[in-house]
Design a protein around this motif. Sequence first.
Motif, short mmCIF file in Angstrom:
data_model
loop_
_atom_site.label_atom_id
_atom_site.label_comp_id
_atom_site.label_asym_id
_atom_site.label_seq_id
_atom_site.Cartn_x
_atom_site.Cartn_y
_atom_site.Cartn_z
N VAL A 51 12.14 -35.15 12.71
CA VAL A 51 13.55 -34.59 13.09
C VAL A 51 14.70 -36.15 12.66
O VAL A 51 13.68 -37.53 12.43
N TYR A 52 15.32 -35.91 12.48
CA TYR A 52 16.18 -37.51 12.55
C TYR A 52 17.64 -38.14 13.36
O TYR A 52 18.12 -36.73 13.79
N THR A 53 17.61 -39.30 12.99
CA THR A 53 19.00 -39.36 14.10
C THR A 53 20.56 -39.06 13.22
O THR A 53 20.42 -38.56 12.69
N THR A 54 21.20 -38.81 14.49
CA THR A 54 22.86 -38.04 13.85
C THR A 54 23.48 -38.87 13.59
O THR A 54 24.73 -38.84 13.56
N ASN A 55 22.94 -40.73 13.87
CA ASN A 55 24.11 -42.14 13.03
C ASN A 55 24.51 -40.95 11.87
O ASN A 55 23.61 -40.98 11.40
N LEU A 56 25.51 -40.76 11.60
CA LEU A 56 26.54 -40.38 9.89
C LEU A 56 26.08 -41.81 9.81
O LEU A 56 25.64 -41.33 7.58
N PHE A 57 25.01 -42.60 9.25
CA PHE A 57 25.76 -43.80 8.49
C PHE A 57 23.84 -44.04 8.76
O PHE A 57 23.17 -44.72 9.67
N GLN A 58 22.82 -43.07 7.67
CA GLN A 58 21.53 -43.03 7.64
C GLN A 58 20.73 -44.25 6.67
O GLN A 58 21.59 -43.78 5.30
N ALA A 59 19.63 -44.38 6.72
CA ALA A 59 19.22 -45.33 5.89
C ALA A 59 18.45 -44.96 5.26
O ALA A 59 17.65 -43.39 4.88
N ALA A 60 18.25 -45.15 3.85
CA ALA A 60 18.71 -44.97 1.99
C ALA A 60 16.71 -44.27 3.23
O ALA A 60 16.31 -43.45 2.14
N PRO A 61 15.48 -44.69 3.65
CA PRO A 61 14.24 -43.94 4.19
C PRO A 61 14.18 -42.80 4.72
O PRO A 61 14.15 -41.80 3.80
N LEU A 62 15.40 -42.62 5.25
CA LEU A 62 15.77 -40.85 5.48
C LEU A 62 15.95 -39.74 4.23
O LEU A 62 15.31 -38.90 4.76
N GLN A 63 16.91 -40.49 3.89
CA GLN A 63 17.51 -39.69 2.45
C GLN A 63 15.59 -39.80 1.96
O GLN A 63 15.42 -38.22 0.66
N VAL A 64 15.00 -40.12 1.33
CA VAL A 64 13.65 -40.20 0.61
C VAL A 64 13.17 -39.67 1.21
O VAL A 64 12.09 -38.60 0.61
N THR A 65 12.28 -39.40 2.83
CA THR A 65 11.00 -38.66 3.32
C THR A 65 12.21 -36.88 3.76
O THR A 65 11.03 -36.33 3.15
N ARG A 66 13.18 -37.01 3.33
CA ARG A 66 13.94 -35.30 3.60
C ARG A 66 13.64 -34.94 1.85
O ARG A 66 12.94 -33.34 2.00
N GLN A 67 13.63 -35.56 1.21
CA GLN A 67 13.38 -34.96 -0.32
C GLN A 67 11.34 -34.61 -0.29
O GLN A 67 11.18 -33.75 -0.33
N SER A 68 11.23 -35.70 0.92
CA SER A 68 9.67 -35.63 0.56
C SER A 68 8.84 -34.62 1.27
O SER A 68 8.40 -33.65 0.89
N LEU A 69 9.90 -34.12 2.72
CA LEU A 69 9.17 -33.03 2.87
C LEU A 69 10.24 -31.83 3.00
O LEU A 69 9.76 -30.24 3.61
N SER A 70 10.30 -31.59 1.77
CA SER A 70 11.04 -29.84 1.33
C SER A 70 9.92 -28.89 0.95
O SER A 70 10.71 -28.09 1.26
N ASN A 71 9.17 -29.86 0.79
CA ASN A 71 8.36 -28.54 0.77
C ASN A 71 7.04 -28.92 1.75
O ASN A 71 6.01 -27.43 1.74
N GLY A 72 7.23 -29.25 2.97
CA GLY A 72 6.69 -28.88 4.28
C GLY A 72 5.51 -29.32 4.59
O GLY A 72 4.78 -29.35 5.98
N THR A 73 5.29 -30.35 3.21
CA THR A 73 3.78 -31.09 3.77
C THR A 73 4.19 -32.66 2.68
O THR A 73 4.81 -32.77 1.84
N LEU A 74 3.02 -33.17 3.95
CA LEU A 74 3.14 -34.19 3.48
C LEU A 74 1.90 -34.97 3.18
O LEU A 74 0.96 -34.17 3.94
N ARG A 75 0.97 -35.58 2.42
CA ARG A 75 -0.14 -37.03 2.25
C ARG A 75 0.00 -38.24 3.45
O ARG A 75 -1.21 -38.51 3.85
N ALA A 76 1.15 -38.85 3.22
CA ALA A 76 1.02 -40.34 3.35
C ALA A 76 2.76 -40.75 3.99
O ALA A 76 3.45 -39.68 3.59
N VAL A 77 3.11 -41.42 4.71
CA VAL A 77 4.06 -42.13 5.31
C VAL A 77 3.80 -43.33 5.78
O VAL A 77 2.75 -43.96 6.05
N VAL A 78 4.89 -44.71 4.69
CA VAL A 78 4.35 -45.40 4.87
C VAL A 78 5.61 -46.43 5.24
O VAL A 78 6.76 -45.75 5.41
#
Length: 408
Positions: A51-78
Amino acid sequence: MSESWFEQIPNGTIVTPQGFQAGGLHCGLKKTECNDLGVIVCEVPAAAAAVYTTNLFQAAPLQVTRQSLSNGTLRAVVVNSGNANACTGQQGEQDAYTMRAETARQLGIAEEDVAVASTGVIGELLKMDCVTSGITRLPAAIGGEPEHAEQFCQAILTTDLVKKEIGVAVQVNGRQVHIAGAAKGSGMIHPNMATMLAFMTTDAVISAENLQQLLRTTTDQTFNMITVDGDTSTNDMLVAMASGLAGHEELTPEHPDWEAFAAGFRQVCEYLAKSIAKDGEGATKLVEVIVNGALNDLSARAIAKTVIGSSLVKSAMFGADANWGRVIAAVGRAGEPLNVNTVDIRLGDIVVLTDSRPVPFDEEKALQYLQGDTVQIVVDLHYGEGQALAWGCDLTYDYVRINAAYRT
């Protein structure tokens, strides 16, 4: 929530669940030698949710994480601290993708299996030479021991005074299942969908869909019920990963042990949420608001968050002033239905208002109570069946001092 459903693990950490390792190091983003880069790694593809902030100014890492999570799996978070990589335009987005790609390369996994999180100052570009150099050193810093979890926890802190982590165990199909979490957060805390940065691991067998639903529901009851200063960050993110290595029958809401797992999951979230509230910038005490008798639970939550977020209530708590007028004023402006003639208020066990009328009380006893490190405000509306808990802290001189010089 029945505590008999779970047990807290002494010295439980983010690597307590089977399949997880972590680590952290100093890469040069912070001016001090404190850790500022960390990673959590799962040895198998983990079901993941966020889950993510609802602030309209969302940091770049959130966009990347959303894309990574699109298939519902992860191996790591940096994760990096010291720089939020927020409001940094196309370059910031590119830098977040570079963090993901370099981490994947160093760990030997697919880029889409890596989530990215950042925290720190808004509006400054990352020192990518420091970040990429640090990422190349991360594999040597990773392990499954408590000291590795400690290094990770230190890597995500900013103005926090203490690390925040917990592990619990529950029984599923007669097998022990672990749930753990680590978080950071001290200022710019008023979640509205997620909170600060928080990470959860479990070895439970659960689908990404059911994990996502549980995460959303539990977040609304815990992380979304805390406030320090009324500000919602651009970087708030809560990521949960489930390795499935406990090997039991898959958990679903129909599973006989679902309630036990959900209770343990909530305990981890609630502990971390309260730890963040207690560690609010400049705070001297944890303040808990309990609302009973509201129209429904949603109404109770709105009232509780209004009270806990009131600067006047928070200031009164700092001054150990039993000024119940601040509390009832907050209740009345929450915009929720109530009977203005049936409100009761207690400070701990000290009754100060009954049926919306003041009750004589021992001011000295109230002063002593409010000078403690945990204060409970109880509001009973006698209007319905709704209940809620909210957590926050007092508002002190130090909060202004810390935030007046945050960039310097």
